[in-house]
Design a protein around this motif. Structure first.
Motif, PDB file in Angstrom:
ATOM      1  N   ARG A  40      43.427 -40.325 -21.505  1.00 15.87           N
ATOM      2  CA  ARG A  40      43.214 -39.102 -22.266  1.00 15.87           C
ATOM      3  C   ARG A  40      44.407 -38.823 -23.166  1.00 15.87           C
ATOM      4  N   TRP A  41      44.125 -38.525 -24.437  1.00 11.80           N
ATOM      5  CA  TRP A  41      45.209 -38.179 -25.367  1.00 11.80           C
ATOM      6  C   TRP A  41      45.640 -36.741 -25.119  1.00 11.80           C
ATOM      7  N   GLY A  42      46.848 -36.602 -24.604  1.00 15.63           N
ATOM      8  CA  GLY A  42      47.399 -35.310 -24.208  1.00 15.63           C
ATOM      9  C   GLY A  42      48.048 -35.476 -22.848  1.00 15.63           C
ATOM     10  N   LEU A  43      49.365 -35.767 -22.857  1.00 17.76           N
ATOM     11  CA  LEU A  43      50.059 -36.122 -21.617  1.00 17.76           C
ATOM     12  C   LEU A  43      50.157 -34.941 -20.663  1.00 17.76           C
ATOM     13  N   SER A  94      53.235 -35.461 -14.000  1.00 16.46           N
ATOM     14  CA  SER A  94      52.782 -35.514 -12.607  1.00 16.46           C
ATOM     15  C   SER A  94      53.121 -34.245 -11.834  1.00 16.46           C
ATOM     16  N   TRP A  95      54.161 -33.516 -12.281  1.00 14.07           N
ATOM     17  CA  TRP A  95      54.589 -32.328 -11.543  1.00 14.07           C
ATOM     18  C   TRP A  95      53.825 -31.056 -11.907  1.00 14.07           C
ATOM     19  N   VAL A  96      52.893 -31.134 -12.836  1.00 14.72           N
ATOM     20  CA  VAL A  96      52.114 -29.957 -13.230  1.00 14.72           C
ATOM     21  C   VAL A  96      51.147 -29.576 -12.100  1.00 14.72           C
ATOM     22  N   LYS A  97      51.143 -28.292 -11.749  1.00 14.41           N
ATOM     23  CA  LYS A  97      50.266 -27.817 -10.683  1.00 14.41           C
ATOM     24  C   LYS A  97      48.870 -27.470 -11.201  1.00 14.41           C
ATOM     25  N   PRO A 149      61.873 -33.000 -19.472  1.00 15.84           N
ATOM     26  CA  PRO A 149      61.293 -33.272 -18.149  1.00 15.84           C
ATOM     27  C   PRO A 149      59.921 -33.940 -18.203  1.00 15.84           C
ATOM     28  N   ALA A 150      59.123 -33.613 -19.227  1.00 17.25           N
ATOM     29  CA  ALA A 150      57.774 -34.169 -19.306  1.00 17.25           C
ATOM     30  C   ALA A 150      57.759 -35.650 -19.646  1.00 17.25           C
ATOM     31  N   PHE A 151      58.844 -36.152 -20.264  1.00 14.22           N
ATOM     32  CA  PHE A 151      58.827 -37.515 -20.778  1.00 14.22           C
ATOM     33  C   PHE A 151      59.932 -38.432 -20.254  1.00 14.22           C
ATOM     34  N   LYS A 152      60.981 -37.897 -19.667  1.00 14.77           N
ATOM     35  CA  LYS A 152      62.168 -38.707 -19.393  1.00 14.77           C
ATOM     36  C   LYS A 152      61.927 -39.836 -18.394  1.00 14.77           C
ATOM     37  N   PHE A 168      53.003 -42.771 -21.042  1.00 17.94           N
ATOM     38  CA  PHE A 168      51.853 -42.280 -20.285  1.00 17.94           C
ATOM     39  C   PHE A 168      52.252 -41.859 -18.883  1.00 17.94           C
ATOM     40  N   GLU A 169      51.400 -41.021 -18.281  1.00 16.30           N
ATOM     41  CA  GLU A 169      51.584 -40.532 -16.925  1.00 16.30           C
ATOM     42  C   GLU A 169      50.222 -40.431 -16.242  1.00 16.30           C
ATOM     43  N   THR A 170      50.221 -40.599 -14.930  1.00 14.58           N
ATOM     44  CA  THR A 170      49.015 -40.370 -14.138  1.00 14.58           C
ATOM     45  C   THR A 170      49.193 -39.081 -13.359  1.00 14.58           C
ATOM     46  N   TRP A 171      48.334 -38.117 -13.642  1.00 15.55           N
ATOM     47  CA  TRP A 171      48.390 -36.834 -12.941  1.00 15.55           C
ATOM     48  C   TRP A 171      47.430 -36.867 -11.751  1.00 15.55           C
ATOM     49  N   ALA A 172      47.923 -36.429 -10.586  1.00 11.30           N
ATOM     50  CA  ALA A 172      47.103 -36.389  -9.378  1.00 11.30           C
ATOM     51  C   ALA A 172      46.847 -34.936  -8.993  1.00 11.30           C
ATOM     52  N   GLY A 173      45.569 -34.574  -8.863  1.00 11.43           N
ATOM     53  CA  GLY A 173      45.197 -33.209  -8.530  1.00 11.43           C
ATOM     54  C   GLY A 173      45.192 -32.946  -7.043  1.00 11.43           C
ATOM     55  N   PRO A 174      45.050 -31.688  -6.660  1.00 11.16           N
ATOM     56  CA  PRO A 174      45.086 -31.305  -5.240  1.00 11.16           C
ATOM     57  C   PRO A 174      43.930 -31.856  -4.426  1.00 11.16           C
ATOM     58  N   ASN A 175      42.846 -32.240  -5.100  1.00 15.14           N
ATOM     59  CA  ASN A 175      41.682 -32.761  -4.391  1.00 15.14           C
ATOM     60  C   ASN A 175      41.583 -34.287  -4.459  1.00 15.14           C
ATOM     61  N   GLY A 176      42.695 -34.909  -4.852  1.00 19.11           N
ATOM     62  CA  GLY A 176      42.728 -36.363  -4.906  1.00 19.11           C
ATOM     63  C   GLY A 176      42.300 -36.957  -6.231  1.00 19.11           C
ATOM     64  N   GLU A 177      41.922 -36.110  -7.175  1.00 25.08           N
ATOM     65  CA  GLU A 177      41.506 -36.637  -8.481  1.00 25.08           C
ATOM     66  C   GLU A 177      42.728 -37.135  -9.254  1.00 25.08           C
ATOM     67  N   GLU A 178      42.514 -38.122 -10.108  1.00 22.49           N
ATOM     68  CA  GLU A 178      43.592 -38.680 -10.919  1.00 22.49           C
ATOM     69  C   GLU A 178      43.165 -38.708 -12.386  1.00 22.49           C
ATOM     70  N   LEU A 179      44.140 -38.490 -13.264  1.00 22.97           N
ATOM     71  CA  LEU A 179      43.874 -38.482 -14.697  1.00 22.97           C
ATOM     72  C   LEU A 179      45.017 -39.200 -15.413  1.00 22.97           C
ATOM     73  N   ASP A 180      44.686 -40.295 -16.105  1.00 21.87           N
ATOM     74  CA  ASP A 180      45.673 -41.031 -16.888  1.00 21.87           C
ATOM     75  C   ASP A 180      45.782 -40.387 -18.266  1.00 21.87           C
ATOM     76  N   THR A 181      47.002 -40.009 -18.644  1.00 21.85           N
ATOM     77  CA  THR A 181      47.208 -39.273 -19.889  1.00 21.85           C
ATOM     78  C   THR A 181      48.316 -39.903 -20.721  1.00 21.85           C
ATOM     79  N   ILE A 182      48.311 -39.599 -22.021  1.00 24.99           N
ATOM     80  CA  ILE A 182      49.209 -40.308 -22.927  1.00 24.99           C
ATOM     81  C   ILE A 182      49.670 -39.416 -24.070  1.00 24.99           C
ATOM     82  N   ALA A 183      50.858 -39.725 -24.607  1.00 28.90           N
ATOM     83  CA  ALA A 183      51.400 -39.028 -25.780  1.00 28.90           C
ATOM     84  C   ALA A 183      51.971 -40.063 -26.745  1.00 28.90           C
ATOM     85  N   ILE A 184      51.894 -39.769 -28.036  1.00 31.31           N
ATOM     86  CA  ILE A 184      52.409 -40.648 -29.084  1.00 31.31           C
ATOM     87  C   ILE A 184      53.804 -40.194 -29.487  1.00 31.31           C
TER      88      ILE A 184
END
Length: 254
Positions: free
Chosen positions: A54-57, A60-63, A83-86, A130-146
């Protein structure tokens, strides 16, 4: 910056250029926008692979993603500290295949869109993290920024920021994330060389994401731009002019 781009090269040509293992077959896209799934080339287990993210990083630490600002771009000057990219810039770098992008410039009180592409017509690779975000219910979302950089003297005529593009000879260096040492990639996070890109004005049809066809890339003339500007004027101006023509012949300021 980069908020819309195009992918028009044949899938086989892009596979040969970027060297990924998969053989995806996908249609040309003329108006790729944030939040949509976009292709990325990355290295896994020593080989290059084609993935969709998904375009829009989303770090992983976002709640709660709903309350987090969409990060479609990352400034190269601060990517090592933000913090979002380092972490991503050190361990999760990729390339986004593309054939050009759009930028808007204010002219005559309105935003005129331009199509920007390599002067030689060749495909290009946007530098991305890119980053993979993991949700509280086990869902995962691969996201990216240019990644973006300050524009050079030529492209600055359109916008003060440009997407970072990686030359084919530097693909391997950019994609190699085996070490946290990143001194070797710092010179790559820069604007294109002067003259490397060309551009021309296009129709404001590109403003609507729903419009996704090859006509968006066609250059338009000054007369066509004027016609679009006239058509975009508020309808109330037309009604006001009609009312004025039907008055009692007295002069009017409105």
């Amino acid at each position: 910056m980069c908020g819309r781009f195009v992918i028009t090269s044949a899938p086989a040509a892009l596979r040969q250029l970027f060297g990924y293992v998969e053989q995806p077959n996908f249609p040309p896209r003329y108006n790729v926008a944030p939040t949509q799934p976009i292709p990325i080339v990355l290295v896994e287990n020593g080989a290059r692979h084609f993935r969709l993210m998904r375009w829009g990083l989303l770090p992983s630490w976002v709640k709660d993603p709903k309350g987090f600002t969409l990060l479609i771009n990352a400034r190269s000057e601060t990517v090592l500290e933000k913090p979002a990219f380092k972490k991503a810039i050190r361990r999760r770098r990729g390339l986004i295949p593309a054939d050009g992008y759009y930028e808007w410039k204010v002219e005559g009180g309105r935003k005129q869109p331009f199509f920007i592409h390599r002067a030689d017509g060749a495909p290009l690779g946007f530098a991305a993290v890119f980053e993979t975000w993991a949700g509280p219910n086990g869902e995962e979302l691969d996201t990216i920024a240019i990644l973006t950089a300050a524009a050079g003297e030529d492209l600055a005529a359109l916008h003060d920021r440009v997407p970072v593009t990686i030359s084919e000879r530097d693909f391997e260096r950019w994609l190699d994330c085996r070490s946290d040492e990143i001194d070797s990639i710092l010179p790559l996070m820069a604007a294109p060389r002067i003259g490397e890109f060309a551009w021309h004005p296009i129709s404001t049809r590109v403003n609507r994401v729903a419009n996704d066809d090859e006509q968006l890339l066609l250059p338009i003339s000054a007369e066509e731009m004027e016609a679009e500007a006239e058509a975009a004027k508020p309808k109330k101006a037309t009604r006001k002019a009609a009312a004025s023509s039907a008055d009692d012949g007295q002069g009017s300021l409105f």
